[in-house]
Write an enzyme that holds these catalytic residues in place. Structure first.
Site, PDB file in Angstrom:
ATOM      1  CB  THR A 139      66.950  50.049   9.009  1.00  0.00           C
ATOM      2  OG1 THR A 139      67.528  49.362  10.118  1.00  0.00           O
ATOM      3  CG2 THR A 139      67.507  49.483   7.726  1.00  0.00           C
ATOM      4  N   GLY A 178      59.208  47.539  11.511  1.00  0.00           N
ATOM      5  CA  GLY A 178      57.948  46.821  11.683  1.00  0.00           C
ATOM      6  C   GLY A 178      56.861  47.746  12.193  1.00  0.00           C
ATOM      7  CD  GLU A 421      67.226  46.083  16.425  1.00  0.00           C
ATOM      8  OE1 GLU A 421      67.983  46.880  16.994  1.00  0.00           O
ATOM      9  OE2 GLU A 421      66.203  46.434  15.802  1.00  0.00           O
TER      10      GLU A 421
END
Length: 661
Positions: A139, A178, A421
């Site tokens: 992303t 993350g 996702e």
């Protein structure tokens, strides 16, 4: 033990343990799960502190400490099975996210699934031993779900046999992964591959981002934490800006696509193979939907039998709030949904492993359906579970708003699944694209298989206007197999309506893209109906695997409640399709009320069957012993604000103000 909750357990009509075994996939798996839980709970290194009273930096620090110990302990205990690793990890972090999530859940699987044997030999053991700590950087600030729009570039330089990676715009900065902010020293970066003057689309590259010894960012790498979020306080979601970062040719994962030393490019056998990691995570998210919703239901239902409020009959004691029909209507359909999603989660895991096995044998034929199904079910289950968790919070009244209830944490941890996702609306449209393609094939007489095989049964005249009275009644509302058929017919009709609407837009001289946008509401409805059918069908099919009569009976009632509640929420679809008449809709409403009363005595036993230990549930309201009020008072007294009787702000601000007024 609270007497109300004891009475509830005594009234159950089935053995909770048998249902727990079914949910776990067998008595042996239940025993092993409990064994792993006790390894964590009895370990003094993992004694739990209440994270609600810690700052974000302290929560991250505590999570890294636990994750580091977790890796060592798993090696000591010989835990290497992927399911057991996930179980142990969930116990250590009490179901919360943690900084190594993407290393374990995306970096390692992507390396295994998309790396060559040589690449695995080079990288895997380093990653397994955490010399390499990885994340998955897809992303960007300007693009998320629309991955073809990603702007990060990897340009091949044949003179040095290196790729040069760049973030050419502000919107191309990687954003959200993350573990990227502070934890990882490597990232699998999704970037547009340029070689021999041509863009070859997105490919994964292993990019070192921090020095292995000092952990300092490498030259050309700008990396950090993106700041506080709605939740995920323990995770360092990060940003990554690349400025002429060079990596060796072998750092492009080349199991399927390849770049030769001279820069020539070998295409993959399927353009969806690079989506493998995403499909895996989406399949896991379906299971997470079941777990998160079942935790919320456990808390709300246990609390609802302990909490007494108002009057049902004047002069009598205050009733348990679960005795109110409105409370049952809020919670019991959500309980049925949690069970339904559990069946779907098991199915998706099995399907993923089966199809990836086929792919390893060179058979890619099932990949498009797996991609479409994982996208649609990820959206369908996360939307419903997110709304359901919030409903459970509100069903607990004011106390549900307290962090001690556990419900705010469940909500803020789970709700990002609606956007990560793959943003859910876009996921539904991806599923719709597959459905329209299959509809077109079926219309041309070709056979389609898998979950869309119902499209083979279409008859051209089915959508002709016809008075309801002239149509045969196809639904017996007490027969689950009839309801599965009704959901199938609804899905078939809405797929057909969406496909015809799309064709009509195209015929009105619009571009395909504009026609697609103008039909998108219909397309999302079609995907939603398809997913709803799949869930009802899978829940119904699960019943045939249940041998115990008492468990079968209560699960059948839950499945019927789930199916009828769905009809009550979408009556227009079933009426328009001629699947139900007006009087039958009324019967559905009445039968729903009967099922609520029927399931009410088993409500606590049904949530007990999820078998969440208090340490895992982390909720004062959802305690197994039902002793809510005493423990709520003790929890509140632990607040840092209560360390002194008079807070320093009184002397600094309030007392001076009082003297001036």
């Amino acid at each position: 033990m609270n007497p109300d909750i004891c009475k509830e357990r005594d009234s159950a009509t089935f053995q909770t343990e048998l249902l727990t075994n079914i949910l776990d996939g067998g008595a042996d798996k239940t025993a092993r799960r409990r064994e792993i839980e006790l390894l964590v709970i009895n370990d003094p290194d993992f004694q739990h502190e209440d994270l609600n009273f810690l700052s974000r930096s302290d929560r991250y620090d505590a999570a890294v400490k636990k994750s580091s110990m977790m890796i060592m302990k798993m090696r000591q205990h010989g835990i290497s099975d992927p399911e057991e690793i996930m179980c142990y990890k969930s116990c250590v972090h009490r179901g919360r996210p943690e900084p190594l999530d993407l290393h374990l859940g995306m970096f390692l699987p992507t390396l295994l699934n998309q790396g060559t044997a040589e690449q695995q030999d080079h990288f895997f053991m380093q990653a397994w031993n955490l010399e390499i700590i990885g994340t998955y950087a897809q992303t960007e600030m300007g693009h998320g779900t629309h991955i073809r729009g990603l702007e990060t570039t990897a340009t091949y330089d044949p003179s040095t046999q290196e790729f040069v990676l760049n973030s050419p715009t502000i919107s191309s900065i990687k954003w959200w992964p993350g573990g990227l902010g502070k934890t990882s020293n490597h990232a699998i970066v999704l970037a547009q591959l340029y070689t021999q003057g041509q863009c070859r689309g997105l490919h994964p590259f292993i990019v070192p981002i921090r020095a292995m010894g000092t952990h300092e960012p490498l030259p050309g790498v700008v990396v950090g934490d993106i700041g506080p979020k709605f939740g995920f306080d323990e995770v360092d979601n990060g940003f990554l800006k690349l400025e002429n970062v060079r990596i060796p040719r072998m750092n492009m994962l080349m199991k399927y696509s390849k770049v030769a030393p001279d820069g020539s490019y070998v295409k993959p056998p399927s353009d969806k193979l690079t989506y493998g990691t995403m499909v895996f995570i989406r399949s896991m998210i379906v299971g997470d939907s079941a777990r998160s919703l079942s935790k919320a239901c456990t808390i709300a239902i246990r609390y609802s039998v302990v909490r007494h409020q108002s009057e049902l009959r004047q002069g009598e004691p205050e009733p348990q709030i679960l005795d109110y029909q409105t409370q049952q209507y809020k919670l019991l359909p959500l309980l049925a949904t949690a069970y339904a999603f559990h069946c779907v989660g098991q199915y998706m895991t099995q399907t993923y492993h089966r199809i990836t096995g086929d792919i390893s044998q060179g058979d890619f034929s099932q990949l498009p359906e797996l991609h479409a199904l994982s996208a649609g079910l990820k959206a369908f289950t996360t939307w419903i579970a997110t709304a359901g968790i919030e409903m459970c919070r509100m069903a607990c009244g004011g106390h549900g708003y307290s962090r001690c209830s556990g419900l705010p944490d469940i909500y803020v941890t789970f709700t990002p699944t609606c956007t990560y996702e793959g943003e859910n609306t876009v996921m539904m449209l991806q599923t719709a694209r597959y459905l329209v393609k299959c509809y077109t094939q079926a219309s041309e007489g070709l056979q389609v298989g898998g979950t869309v095989s119902y499209l083979n049964e279409m008859s051209q005249g089915r959508l002709q206007p016809q008075p309801v009275s002239a149509r045969p009644t196809v639904v017996d509302i007490n027969d689950l197999s009839c309801l599965v058929e009704a959901y199938k017919q609804r899905a078939s009709r809405l797929v057909e309506l969406a496909a015809r609407s799309l064709q009509g837009e195209i015929q009105r001289s619009k571009s395909k893209e504009e026609a697609w946008n103008n039909t998108s509401i219909d397309l999302v409805r079609a995907s939603d109906a398809h997913c709803h059918y799949v869930v009802v069908k899978l829940f119904s099919a699960k019943l045939s695997e249940v041998g115990d009569t008492a468990v079968h009976s209560v699960l059948s009632s839950l499945a019927l409640l789930y199916a009828l509640h769905g009809i009550s929420q979408h009556t227009g679809d079933f009426l328009q399709a001629g699947l139900l008449s007006g009087p039958q809709i009324y019967q559905v409403s009445q039968r729903l009320k009967e099922l609520l009363s029927q399931l009410r005595p088993n409500a606590v036993a049904l949530v007990d069957a999820f078998d969440y230990r208090d340490e895992m549930l982390n909720s004062v309201l959802g305690r197994y012993d039902g002793n809510v009020y005493e423990n709520m008072f003790e929890w509140a007294r632990q607040s840092p604000l209560n360390r002194t009787q008079v807070h320093s702000s009184f002397h600094k601000y309030l007392k001076p103000l009082q003297s001036k007024l």
